[in-house]
Scaffold this motif. Structure first.
Motif, mmCIF file in Angstrom:
data_model
loop_
_atom_site.group_PDB
_atom_site.id
_atom_site.type_symbol
_atom_site.label_atom_id
_atom_site.label_comp_id
_atom_site.label_asym_id
_atom_site.label_seq_id
_atom_site.Cartn_x
_atom_site.Cartn_y
_atom_site.Cartn_z
ATOM 1 N N MET A 1 0.835 -1.203 0.000
ATOM 2 C CA MET A 1 0.000 0.000 0.000
ATOM 3 C C MET A 1 0.869 1.252 0.000
ATOM 4 O O MET A 1 0.554 2.238 -0.684
ATOM 5 N N LEU A 2 1.962 1.205 0.736
ATOM 6 C CA LEU A 2 2.894 2.331 0.759
ATOM 7 C C LEU A 2 3.460 2.588 -0.637
ATOM 8 O O LEU A 2 3.581 3.737 -1.073
ATOM 9 N N TYR A 3 3.784 1.528 -1.352
ATOM 10 C CA TYR A 3 4.279 1.654 -2.727
ATOM 11 C C TYR A 3 3.243 2.368 -3.603
ATOM 12 O O TYR A 3 3.573 3.289 -4.353
ATOM 13 N N GLY A 4 2.002 1.937 -3.509
ATOM 14 C CA GLY A 4 0.942 2.566 -4.295
ATOM 15 C C GLY A 4 0.738 4.018 -3.918
ATOM 16 O O GLY A 4 0.612 4.890 -4.774
ATOM 17 N N PHE A 5 0.714 4.287 -2.613
ATOM 18 C CA PHE A 5 0.466 5.635 -2.116
ATOM 19 C C PHE A 5 1.636 6.578 -2.397
ATOM 20 O O PHE A 5 1.443 7.698 -2.873
ATOM 21 N N ALA A 6 2.850 6.135 -2.101
ATOM 22 C CA ALA A 6 4.008 7.024 -2.188
ATOM 23 C C ALA A 6 4.636 7.082 -3.579
ATOM 24 O O ALA A 6 5.292 8.067 -3.918
ATOM 25 N N TYR A 7 4.448 6.041 -4.378
ATOM 26 C CA TYR A 7 5.107 6.021 -5.684
ATOM 27 C C TYR A 7 4.131 5.900 -6.857
ATOM 28 O O TYR A 7 4.063 6.770 -7.720
ATOM 29 N N SER A 8 3.392 4.822 -6.901
ATOM 30 C CA SER A 8 2.582 4.505 -8.078
ATOM 31 C C SER A 8 1.533 5.574 -8.394
ATOM 32 O O SER A 8 1.424 6.023 -9.543
ATOM 33 N N GLY A 9 0.762 5.974 -7.398
ATOM 34 C CA GLY A 9 -0.257 7.006 -7.625
ATOM 35 C C GLY A 9 0.340 8.335 -8.055
ATOM 36 O O GLY A 9 -0.051 8.891 -9.090
ATOM 37 N N PRO A 10 1.311 8.874 -7.285
ATOM 38 C CA PRO A 10 1.921 10.147 -7.698
ATOM 39 C C PRO A 10 2.643 10.065 -9.048
ATOM 40 O O PRO A 10 2.547 10.982 -9.862
ATOM 41 N N PHE A 11 3.346 8.965 -9.305
ATOM 42 C CA PHE A 11 4.039 8.817 -10.590
ATOM 43 C C PHE A 11 3.038 8.879 -11.732
ATOM 44 O O PHE A 11 3.237 9.596 -12.720
ATOM 45 N N GLY A 12 1.946 8.128 -11.605
ATOM 46 C CA GLY A 12 0.918 8.136 -12.644
ATOM 47 C C GLY A 12 0.298 9.513 -12.822
ATOM 48 O O GLY A 12 0.060 9.960 -13.952
ATOM 49 N N HIS A 13 0.045 10.194 -11.712
ATOM 50 C CA HIS A 13 -0.532 11.545 -11.764
ATOM 51 C C HIS A 13 0.340 12.474 -12.610
ATOM 52 O O HIS A 13 -0.150 13.125 -13.537
ATOM 53 N N PHE A 14 1.634 12.505 -12.295
ATOM 54 C CA PHE A 14 2.529 13.427 -13.005
ATOM 55 C C PHE A 14 2.842 12.953 -14.423
ATOM 56 O O PHE A 14 2.996 13.774 -15.328
#
Length: 185
Positions: free
Chosen positions: A57-70
């Motif tokens: 979940m930390l991976y999704g929250f801290a990396y995957s979601g923000p990376f996809g957003h930008f």
């Protein structure tokens, strides 16, 4: 029941519009958490491994979601929001040649070093062995997802769509890995 779903969807869209980065990060974290919980159960884990679930979940929250957003915001700026077939194909190709290899490598490193807690030497060996097949498999599946995402999804829903498909993909890969183990047994 549909009223509850409609209201939840309405509130989600309000959050997505008001706080897009935060909402996409939370969404990615929750979806990868659900995916990992299902994957653990499919693989026969008797008691849910909460540390693993939290780290995913930390991976999704801290990396995957923000990376996809930008990433999707950048693609929209570079291609000025165009959706013609040539532009969509170029976006998919660019994504598959840049972010796809990086994301697969980063995930393999994160999973080995952080989630499994393995030493660098073992993770490096596993990445060298498995990365090419992981990336080639990704190139067979993800371009289709990218095409649908860029062609049909509004910008604000692209991370949600990608995270949902990634969750299903992870469950599929876990089922496939489990069937290989069962066949070998």
């Amino acid at each position: 029941m549909s009223e509850i779903v409609d209201e939840a969807w309405r509130k989600y869209r309000i959050q997505l519009q008001s706080y897009p980065l935060r909402t996409k990060a939370i969404t990615a974290g929750v979806l990868i958490g659900v995916s990992d919980g299902i994957a653990q159960k499919i693989s026969g884990v008797k008691k849910l491994q909460l540390r693993r679930l939290f780290l995913m979940m930390l991976y999704g929250f801290a990396y995957s979601g923000p990376f996809g957003h930008f990433l999707h915001k950048l693609m929209d700026v570079i291609f000025k929001g165009k959706k013609d077939n040539r532009t969509v194909a170029t976006k998919v190709l660019l994504e598959q040649l840049t972010s796809s290899p990086w994301n697969n490598l980063f995930f393999m490193l994160y999973y080995g070093l952080v989630v499994e807690g393995r030493p660098w030497s073992l993770v490096r060996t596993k990445v060298r062995k498995d990365y090419p097949s992981v990336q080639f498999t990704a190139w067979k599946f993800w371009p289709i997802v990218g095409w649908v995402n860029y062609q049909y999804m509004p910008l604000q829903f692209r991370v949600l769509f990608h995270s949902f498909v990634a969750s299903c993909w992870a469950i599929f890969l876990n089922l496939k890995a489990r069937s290989v183990v069962i066949k070998q047994a």
